[in-house]
Enzyme design. Sequence first.
Site, PDB file in Angstrom:
ATOM      1  N   ASP A  89     -15.985  53.354  -7.145  1.00 44.23           N
ATOM      2  CA  ASP A  89     -16.088  51.900  -7.209  1.00 44.23           C
ATOM      3  C   ASP A  89     -16.614  51.425  -8.559  1.00 44.23           C
ATOM      4  O   ASP A  89     -16.605  50.226  -8.834  1.00 44.23           O
ATOM      5  CB  ASP A  89     -17.005  51.393  -6.091  1.00 44.23           C
ATOM      6  N   ASP A 123      -8.669  53.214  -0.679  1.00 44.38           N
ATOM      7  CA  ASP A 123      -9.977  52.853  -0.129  1.00 44.38           C
ATOM      8  C   ASP A 123      -9.848  52.220   1.254  1.00 44.38           C
ATOM      9  O   ASP A 123     -10.589  52.556   2.183  1.00 44.38           O
ATOM     10  CB  ASP A 123     -10.678  51.896  -1.089  1.00 44.38           C
TER      11      ASP A 123
END
Length: 534
Positions: A437, A384
Amino acid sequence: MSFPLGNRRRVSATLPFSFLVALSFAVAAIAGGSKSPYCNNPVQLAMVKIWVDGDEGEYLAGLTASFGATLPEEKNKVPKLPAVFSNPLNGCSSSSSKVLSQLSGSAALSVRGDCDFVTKAKVAQSGGAQALLVINDKEEIEQIDCSGDVSPNISIPVVMVPKSVRDDLTKTMANKRVELLLYAPTRPIVDISVVFLWAMSVGTVFTASLWQEFGISEQTEKRLNESSSKESSDAGTDSDNDQETIDISVKGAILFVILASVFLLLLFFFMSSWFLLVLTVLFCIGGVQGMHNIIMTPVTRKCRNCPQKTVRLPVIGEVSVLSLGVFLFCVIFAVAWAVHRRASYSWVGQNILGICMMINVLQLARLPNIKVATVLLCLAFFYDIFWVFISPLIFQQSVMIAVAKGKNTGGEAIPMLLRVPRLIDPWGGYNMIGFGDILFPGLLITFTYRFDRESKKSMGKGYFVWLMVGYGFGLFLTYLGLYLMNGNGQPALLYLVPCTLGVTVVLAAIRGDLKALWGYSSKSSAMINPTAEV
């Protein structure tokens, strides 16, 4: 990752990633202050509303200069100005009195380059322009510094806008009258949509964790009953009807992150309308399967002793009429969303399909222990960060943000997101969060729920409740960072991994459970069905 998404073209023009923006603003302010007392304006995010032949159209975003007039916060305090391109287009010099008369009372547009911004502003103001829009040489918009001799006589606002504005307005202004209105509305610190997005994310993980007991306990009971009256071979035959789960291995975790990176690059380089259509079809298939399971699980559990009519279908075989009816309903729902996915209300259907799909994924894929969870979440953590913050150094823009915002698709975002429209933000748009997420931390949280249940741990001495609190707090930190960094995209796993995996490891170390969690082997997986491993 998580960030706000504009719902109209150009408002989502990509800015440099967060810490460079903050640093550049600080340096520009210090440098400007040392050059001239007239070069210390605060940076404003400017809204440029466009009228075409008297009809209000789209709007675009810009950044104001550190010199010249500041923009008012309310649009009713500024007039609409006719848009006129400077001649020459660089706006570095005035040519004839005829050209100067065309600039009078207008919003002048000039391209960046050939002279400093202060010179462009002086030329535009000398021609009678009421505002100057400098078209950047790239899509990113930057603060206009004071690279020239600034005098107190510059009294018009100066705004930088993205590169694409030149082509768009050139085509429109060829045969239509274009007017511009410039102002700088104040953005709220927090939009209420964030609360709904936070609740949906936390609720999805919570529901998926408890759904294991709600949906699978019935299968377990059936298996145990069958094992008491049949031989194990017969029970193995019936297991085909049960929902098979997949235990993720260390190799599978590494391979998954590598494939995710490759797929992200493919989307970045080859994203187009047809590619987005393929993703939409895949999203609908996953959403239909998830919604069907979500509906049928409680219905089947409630009516397990009710007589059910069945029909035999080609290839599929015998299915219940109820299951077939639910499946058709789910297909109609998904098709209706796909057809109207560009409508303002489509986010509702997208969220329903997405949540159902994620709950189903969290039932199918499982982490067997903390060792695999550590490998997967640590890799996802760096994944990420790299694709949000570091990729601009290689690809000139954030790969993750470009893909999520719909690069080369006319601004249509990929469907693998939960999104909620910003309700009180004058800029409009959406706040959204990627499926990763929710799924990455969700895999760990559902594992801790199984561990607590099988180890018969109480709520306070278990891990599930603490991780749910940690996940909610991590999301809070994500949105706090989002607003502190002026709405630039944030890698949510930067906050979520320490708040979930970190909490698990620290608590386990304190309680002496770390060794047990590290090599844990679930009992229920072997009892419920033969578990595949990836």
